[in-house]
Design an enzyme around this catalytic site. Structure first.
Site, PDB file in Angstrom:
ATOM      1  N   ARG A  80     -26.123  10.945 -17.012  1.00 33.47           N
ATOM      2  CA  ARG A  80     -26.746   9.818 -17.695  1.00 33.47           C
ATOM      3  C   ARG A  80     -25.793   9.186 -18.715  1.00 33.47           C
ATOM      4  O   ARG A  80     -25.338   8.065 -18.544  1.00 33.47           O
ATOM      5  CB  ARG A  80     -28.037  10.321 -18.362  1.00 33.47           C
ATOM      6  CG  ARG A  80     -28.992   9.261 -18.841  1.00 33.47           C
ATOM      7  CD  ARG A  80     -30.185   9.932 -19.517  1.00 33.47           C
ATOM      8  NE  ARG A  80     -29.764  10.761 -20.641  1.00 33.47           N
ATOM      9  CZ  ARG A  80     -29.614  10.328 -21.890  1.00 33.47           C
ATOM     10  NH1 ARG A  80     -29.898   9.084 -22.188  1.00 33.47           N
ATOM     11  NH2 ARG A  80     -29.194  11.146 -22.854  1.00 33.47           N
TER      12      ARG A  80
ATOM     13  N   THR B 245     -13.116  17.330 -14.697  1.00 31.94           N
ATOM     14  CA  THR B 245     -14.452  17.618 -15.248  1.00 31.94           C
ATOM     15  C   THR B 245     -14.832  16.684 -16.395  1.00 31.94           C
ATOM     16  O   THR B 245     -15.823  16.938 -17.081  1.00 31.94           O
ATOM     17  CB  THR B 245     -14.557  19.087 -15.717  1.00 31.94           C
ATOM     18  OG1 THR B 245     -13.567  19.321 -16.729  1.00 31.94           O
ATOM     19  CG2 THR B 245     -14.366  20.067 -14.567  1.00 31.94           C
TER      20      THR B 245
ATOM     21  N   THR C 163     -28.620  30.382 -14.521  1.00 32.62           N
ATOM     22  CA  THR C 163     -30.004  30.596 -14.963  1.00 32.62           C
ATOM     23  C   THR C 163     -30.284  29.783 -16.227  1.00 32.62           C
ATOM     24  O   THR C 163     -29.362  29.468 -16.987  1.00 32.62           O
ATOM     25  CB  THR C 163     -30.295  32.084 -15.257  1.00 32.62           C
ATOM     26  OG1 THR C 163     -31.688  32.229 -15.527  1.00 32.62           O
ATOM     27  CG2 THR C 163     -29.527  32.614 -16.460  1.00 32.62           C
ATOM     28  N   HIS C 164     -31.559  29.450 -16.421  1.00 32.12           N
ATOM     29  CA  HIS C 164     -32.007  28.866 -17.695  1.00 32.12           C
ATOM     30  C   HIS C 164     -32.931  29.853 -18.429  1.00 32.12           C
ATOM     31  O   HIS C 164     -33.578  29.475 -19.405  1.00 32.12           O
ATOM     32  CB  HIS C 164     -32.822  27.587 -17.455  1.00 32.12           C
ATOM     33  CG  HIS C 164     -32.035  26.407 -16.964  1.00 32.12           C
ATOM     34  ND1 HIS C 164     -30.798  26.067 -17.450  1.00 32.12           N
ATOM     35  CD2 HIS C 164     -32.344  25.455 -16.039  1.00 32.12           C
ATOM     36  CE1 HIS C 164     -30.377  24.959 -16.839  1.00 32.12           C
ATOM     37  NE2 HIS C 164     -31.293  24.576 -15.982  1.00 32.12           N
TER      38      HIS C 164
ATOM     39  N   LYS D  86     -30.364  21.193 -19.600  1.00 34.75           N
ATOM     40  CA  LYS D  86     -29.702  19.970 -20.073  1.00 34.75           C
ATOM     41  C   LYS D  86     -28.693  20.195 -21.211  1.00 34.75           C
ATOM     42  O   LYS D  86     -28.332  19.262 -21.932  1.00 34.75           O
ATOM     43  CB  LYS D  86     -30.724  18.888 -20.515  1.00 34.75           C
ATOM     44  CG  LYS D  86     -31.864  18.648 -19.569  1.00 34.75           C
ATOM     45  CD  LYS D  86     -31.505  18.663 -18.126  1.00 34.75           C
ATOM     46  CE  LYS D  86     -30.737  17.466 -17.632  1.00 34.75           C
ATOM     47  NZ  LYS D  86     -30.510  17.573 -16.146  1.00 34.75           N
TER      48      LYS D  86
ATOM     49  N   SER E 253     -32.053  14.323 -23.430  1.00 33.28           N
ATOM     50  CA  SER E 253     -31.592  14.514 -22.053  1.00 33.28           C
ATOM     51  C   SER E 253     -32.709  15.118 -21.193  1.00 33.28           C
ATOM     52  O   SER E 253     -32.910  14.722 -20.036  1.00 33.28           O
ATOM     53  CB  SER E 253     -30.351  15.426 -22.053  1.00 33.28           C
ATOM     54  OG  SER E 253     -29.846  15.577 -20.758  1.00 33.28           O
TER      55      SER E 253
ATOM     56  N   TYR F  74     -21.788  22.561 -26.460  1.00 31.60           N
ATOM     57  CA  TYR F  74     -21.510  21.289 -25.770  1.00 31.60           C
ATOM     58  C   TYR F  74     -20.626  20.403 -26.654  1.00 31.60           C
ATOM     59  O   TYR F  74     -19.672  19.792 -26.178  1.00 31.60           O
ATOM     60  CB  TYR F  74     -22.857  20.601 -25.497  1.00 31.60           C
ATOM     61  CG  TYR F  74     -22.794  19.266 -24.791  1.00 31.60           C
ATOM     62  CD1 TYR F  74     -23.052  19.187 -23.426  1.00 31.60           C
ATOM     63  CD2 TYR F  74     -22.532  18.091 -25.485  1.00 31.60           C
ATOM     64  CE1 TYR F  74     -23.024  17.957 -22.769  1.00 31.60           C
ATOM     65  CE2 TYR F  74     -22.505  16.867 -24.842  1.00 31.60           C
ATOM     66  CZ  TYR F  74     -22.758  16.798 -23.485  1.00 31.60           C
ATOM     67  OH  TYR F  74     -22.728  15.582 -22.838  1.00 31.60           O
TER      68      TYR F  74
HETATM   69  S1  PPS Z   1     -29.477  20.964 -15.737  1.00 28.74           S
HETATM   70  O1  PPS Z   1     -30.398  20.180 -14.859  1.00 28.74           O
HETATM   71  O2  PPS Z   1     -30.217  21.723 -16.752  1.00 28.74           O
HETATM   72  O3  PPS Z   1     -28.552  21.810 -14.968  1.00 28.74           O
HETATM   73  O4  PPS Z   1     -28.645  19.840 -16.507  1.00 28.74           O
HETATM   74  P1  PPS Z   1     -27.293  20.100 -17.304  1.00 28.74           P
HETATM   75  O5  PPS Z   1     -26.160  20.041 -16.373  1.00 28.74           O
HETATM   76  O6  PPS Z   1     -27.435  21.285 -18.185  1.00 28.74           O
HETATM   77  O7  PPS Z   1     -27.235  18.869 -18.309  1.00 28.74           O
HETATM   78  C1  PPS Z   1     -27.056  17.533 -17.920  1.00 28.74           C
HETATM   79  C2  PPS Z   1     -26.500  16.822 -19.130  1.00 28.74           C
HETATM   80  O8  PPS Z   1     -25.096  17.148 -19.242  1.00 28.74           O
HETATM   81  C3  PPS Z   1     -24.349  15.952 -19.174  1.00 28.74           C
HETATM   82  N1  PPS Z   1     -23.052  16.183 -18.529  1.00 28.74           N
HETATM   83  C4  PPS Z   1     -21.875  15.973 -19.138  1.00 28.74           C
HETATM   84  N2  PPS Z   1     -21.584  15.586 -20.393  1.00 28.74           N
HETATM   85  C5  PPS Z   1     -20.266  15.433 -20.704  1.00 28.74           C
HETATM   86  N3  PPS Z   1     -19.265  15.644 -19.819  1.00 28.74           N
HETATM   87  C6  PPS Z   1     -19.515  16.036 -18.551  1.00 28.74           C
HETATM   88  N4  PPS Z   1     -18.534  16.231 -17.700  1.00 28.74           N
HETATM   89  C7  PPS Z   1     -20.880  16.221 -18.178  1.00 28.74           C
HETATM   90  N5  PPS Z   1     -21.492  16.590 -17.021  1.00 28.74           N
HETATM   91  C8  PPS Z   1     -22.821  16.561 -17.264  1.00 28.74           C
HETATM   92  C9  PPS Z   1     -25.244  15.013 -18.375  1.00 28.74           C
HETATM   93  O9  PPS Z   1     -24.827  13.676 -18.502  1.00 28.74           O
HETATM   94  C10 PPS Z   1     -26.576  15.319 -19.023  1.00 28.74           C
HETATM   95  O10 PPS Z   1     -26.654  14.844 -20.369  1.00 28.74           O
HETATM   96  P2  PPS Z   1     -27.220  13.388 -20.780  1.00 28.74           P
HETATM   97  O11 PPS Z   1     -27.251  13.401 -22.282  1.00 28.74           O
HETATM   98  O12 PPS Z   1     -28.590  13.267 -20.188  1.00 28.74           O
HETATM   99  O13 PPS Z   1     -26.243  12.393 -20.260  1.00 28.74           O
END
Ligand code: PPS
Length: 302
Positions: free
Chosen positions: A264, A234, A114-115, A56, A145, A200
């Protein structure tokens, strides 16, 4: 029902949530722990690119940016398959994701996800000196998140309520272990390996600058018109609407976006809507203790 079939049994009305099993002291989901020998033996190639994050932290965002850079900013090429099929996730292989076998069969150059914390990365990535892009997100938004992701992803362990989840998160008793160990371990590793370490919050604040950093790391030219197209493609709203990036192609039995969408909020500072004053003070104490001696710092608002 064996562990594998929990995620494969998509004909039933629901799937069973996985449990956590420790591997070398790190909590991993039971399906990953079950095939750990195979994951540890994964054969990286010298031209593999690895995208690495704590869950996340913005993995999917970074994946889409990298795919766009690799394909000259052509959104059609990036729509060839859902993100979880374009880039195999090496330690998790439910049937709808690209599996280890598919990663093995994939032509080079591959981009993988990977995580894993640094000490659990399969040794072949170090041996082959693979390029790695790591992205970290401030712990408060990351925890929020992750909580909502546990609610919507029906394969993740039961999160309990926010208070219960946060306690587990701070103790590192969640899948992929301690956030602190993760971000610190990769921060230290960047001095010894070709690792681009991103945040981020920086990407949110200045996407042009951070996307250029990625392109430079990949030794690819990025003309301004292509850069602008990547920024637009993006941004959060575009990715939320993109079925090849927003995980809506998975069965709702796996990810239930009606509970909480994968895309989200996509903001910095949403933690303020979740943390009590006491929880915030407690986490600040843990941050000071865990990261105090490190040069690694995070922004929790922009
Ligand atoms: S995972 O399942 O671990 O692969 O999830 P991951 O992609 O790492 O994280 C999901 C969160 O990233 C937010 N997200 C974004 N934020 C800003 N801009 C863009 N383009 C974007 N794409 C994905 C996503 O909304 C999740 O964060 P939260 O805070 O829950 O909204």
């Amino acid at each position: 029902m064996d562990l594998k079939s929990k995620r494969e049994d998509l004909d039933s009305e629901s799937i069973e949530r996985l449990t956590l099993v420790e591997v070398e002291g790190v909590a991993l989901t039971s399906d990953t722990a079950e095939k750990w020998g195979r994951i540890w033996g994964f054969q990286a190639r010298p031209d593999d690119l690895l995208i690495c994050t704590y869950p996340k932290a913005g993995t999917t965002w970074l994946q889409e940016i990298v795919d766009m850079i690799q394909h000259g900013g052509d959104p059609e090429k990036c729509a060839r398959a859902p993100i979880h099929q374009r880039m195999p996730f090496i330690e998790i292989c439910p049937p709808m994701f690209a599996r280890l076998e598919e990663a093995d069969a994939m032509p080079s150059p591959r981009t993988l996800k990977t995580h894993l914390p640094v000490q659990l990365l399969p040794p072949s990535f170090w041996e082959q000196n693979c390029k790695i892009i790591y992205m970290a997100r401030n712990v408060k938004d990351n925890a929020v998140s992750y909580f909502h992701f546990h609610r919507m992803d029906q394969g993740m362990p039961e999160p309990g309520n926010w208070d219960q989840f946060l306690a587990k998160f701070m103790a590192g008793k969640v899948a992929w272990g301690s956030w602190f160990d993760h971000v610190r371990g990769w921060w230290e590793a960047k001095d010894r390996h070709p690792i681009l370490y991103l945040f981020y919050e920086d990407l949110k604040e200045d996407p042009a600058q951070e996307i250029q950093k990625v392109a430079q790391f990949l030794e690819l030219e990025l003309p301004e018109s292509v850069l602008n197209r990547i920024i637009q493609h993006t941004d959060f709203e575009s990715m939320k609407a993109n079925p090849m990036a927003n995980y809506t192609s998975l069965s709702p039995l796996v990810m239930n976006h009606a509970i909480s969408p994968f895309m989200r909020k996509g903001t910095v500072g949403d933690w303020k809507e979740h943390f009590t004053v006491a929880q915030n003070e407690q986490l600040d104490d843990v941050i000071a203790r865990e990261l105090g001696g490190s040069s690694l710092t995070f922004r929790t608002q922009l």
